[in-house]
Design a protein around this motif. Structure first.
Motif, short mmCIF file in Angstrom:
data_model
loop_
_atom_site.label_atom_id
_atom_site.label_comp_id
_atom_site.label_asym_id
_atom_site.label_seq_id
_atom_site.Cartn_x
_atom_site.Cartn_y
_atom_site.Cartn_z
N ASN A 131 17.05 -6.38 10.76
CA ASN A 131 15.96 -7.28 10.39
C ASN A 131 14.76 -6.92 11.25
N VAL A 132 13.65 -6.58 10.61
CA VAL A 132 12.47 -6.11 11.34
C VAL A 132 11.25 -6.87 10.85
N GLU A 133 10.42 -7.31 11.78
CA GLU A 133 9.14 -7.91 11.41
C GLU A 133 8.05 -7.12 12.10
N ARG A 134 7.10 -6.64 11.30
CA ARG A 134 6.03 -5.80 11.82
C ARG A 134 4.69 -6.25 11.31
N SER A 135 3.68 -6.08 12.15
CA SER A 135 2.30 -6.31 11.73
C SER A 135 1.77 -5.01 11.12
N PHE A 136 0.81 -5.16 10.20
CA PHE A 136 0.23 -3.97 9.59
C PHE A 136 -1.23 -4.22 9.21
N LEU A 137 -1.94 -3.11 9.06
CA LEU A 137 -3.30 -3.09 8.51
C LEU A 137 -3.26 -2.17 7.30
N LEU A 138 -3.86 -2.60 6.20
CA LEU A 138 -3.87 -1.80 4.98
C LEU A 138 -5.28 -1.76 4.43
N THR A 139 -5.77 -0.55 4.17
CA THR A 139 -7.07 -0.34 3.54
C THR A 139 -6.85 0.47 2.27
N ILE A 140 -7.43 0.00 1.18
CA ILE A 140 -7.32 0.68 -0.11
C ILE A 140 -8.73 0.93 -0.62
N GLU A 141 -9.02 2.19 -0.90
CA GLU A 141 -10.30 2.54 -1.51
C GLU A 141 -10.01 2.99 -2.94
N GLN A 142 -10.58 2.24 -3.90
CA GLN A 142 -10.34 2.57 -5.29
C GLN A 142 -11.29 3.66 -5.76
N ARG A 143 -10.99 4.21 -6.91
CA ARG A 143 -11.81 5.29 -7.46
C ARG A 143 -13.22 4.84 -7.81
N ASP A 144 -13.42 3.54 -8.02
CA ASP A 144 -14.76 3.02 -8.31
C ASP A 144 -15.50 2.61 -7.02
N ASP A 145 -15.03 3.11 -5.89
CA ASP A 145 -15.62 2.87 -4.57
C ASP A 145 -15.45 1.46 -4.03
N GLN A 146 -14.70 0.60 -4.71
CA GLN A 146 -14.39 -0.70 -4.14
C GLN A 146 -13.38 -0.48 -3.01
N ARG A 147 -13.55 -1.27 -1.96
CA ARG A 147 -12.68 -1.12 -0.80
C ARG A 147 -12.08 -2.48 -0.46
N PHE A 148 -10.77 -2.48 -0.24
CA PHE A 148 -10.06 -3.69 0.14
C PHE A 148 -9.36 -3.43 1.47
N SER A 149 -9.51 -4.35 2.39
CA SER A 149 -8.84 -4.25 3.68
C SER A 149 -8.17 -5.56 3.98
N GLY A 150 -7.02 -5.48 4.58
CA GLY A 150 -6.32 -6.69 4.95
C GLY A 150 -5.30 -6.41 6.02
N SER A 151 -4.78 -7.48 6.54
CA SER A 151 -3.75 -7.37 7.55
C SER A 151 -2.67 -8.39 7.25
N GLY A 152 -1.56 -8.26 7.92
CA GLY A 152 -0.48 -9.21 7.70
C GLY A 152 0.75 -8.80 8.46
N THR A 153 1.83 -9.45 8.11
CA THR A 153 3.12 -9.09 8.66
C THR A 153 4.10 -8.89 7.52
N ALA A 154 5.06 -8.05 7.78
CA ALA A 154 6.12 -7.78 6.81
C ALA A 154 7.45 -8.07 7.50
N ARG A 155 8.20 -8.99 6.93
CA ARG A 155 9.56 -9.26 7.40
C ARG A 155 10.49 -8.48 6.47
N ILE A 156 11.13 -7.47 7.01
CA ILE A 156 11.89 -6.52 6.18
C ILE A 156 13.35 -6.50 6.60
N VAL A 157 14.23 -6.51 5.60
CA VAL A 157 15.65 -6.35 5.84
C VAL A 157 16.03 -4.94 5.37
N LEU A 158 16.60 -4.18 6.30
CA LEU A 158 17.04 -2.81 6.01
C LEU A 158 18.56 -2.76 5.95
N VAL A 159 19.07 -1.98 5.00
CA VAL A 159 20.52 -1.83 4.84
C VAL A 159 20.86 -0.36 4.62
N ARG A 160 22.12 -0.04 4.89
CA ARG A 160 22.68 1.29 4.58
C ARG A 160 24.19 1.18 4.59
#
Length: 178
Positions: A131-160
């Motif tokens: 079980n992992v919880e991580r902070s992240f920053l994400l920036t997305i630049e679309q082809r029409d030059d719009q840009r979205f930026s955000g931050s957050g946390t992801a609580r992730i369950v990993l299995v194998r």
């Protein structure tokens, strides 16, 4: 005997023989690497938790939905908070893979940065569950030059299945601010 010009068939055969005996050489083409590239060293080794997150980041940086899809468990669930309706919304692996594919296709560039592990959240429950919880920053630049930026946390369950298998994401609870 009079020596004259060689006949056309003789010249043609000589030319074909010359082409077949001289190795193909293009001075403008780069040489092939002698050493094969280790995909795990380049993209991250998903057998480790850190390597899993490196590969996750690489899939976003390269906008490669196939690479991203390899990180998902067959029973994967993505959950996010719909603040407008004040409820959690969930979708399946197929919906997530399709959504991510469309995101990558619409984007000119994506930049995902895992910034930190959340305190006391990196819990390796066993060799097959984390079980992992991580902070992240994400920036997305679309082809029409719009840009979205955000931050957050992801609580992730990993299995194998066993300790030598790569980690797969079984669930992702996303708390983003976009």
């Amino acid at each position: 005997m009079k020596l004259g010009r060689p006949s056309y068939p003789v010249l043609l055969l000589a030319g074909i023989g010359l082409v077949l005996t001289v190795p193909a050489c293009n001075p403008f083409a780069p040489a092939l690497d002698e050493v094969p590239t280790d995909q795990n060293a380049l993209l991250g080794n998903p057998v480790t938790v850190r390597g899993f997150f490196d590969r996750f980041r690489a899939s976003y940086q390269l906008r490669d939905s196939t690479l991203y899809g390899q990180l998902l468990s067959p029973k994967f669930k993505f959950t996010y908070r719909d603040f407008a309706a004040n409820v959690d919304r969930t979708w399946t692996r197929d919906v997530d893979a399709n959504t991510t594919y469309r995101l990558f296709k619409a984007a000119r560039s994506t930049n995902l940065q895992w910034t930190q592990y959340m305190p006391s959240s990196d819990t390796l429950s066993s060799d097959t569950l984390a079980n992992v919880e991580r902070s992240f920053l994400l920036t997305i630049e679309q082809r029409d030059d719009q840009r979205f930026s955000g931050s957050g946390t992801a609580r992730i369950v990993l299995v194998r299945k066993n300790r030598n298998d790569p980690w797969r994401m079984r669930s992702w609870y996303d708390r983003s601010e976009f």
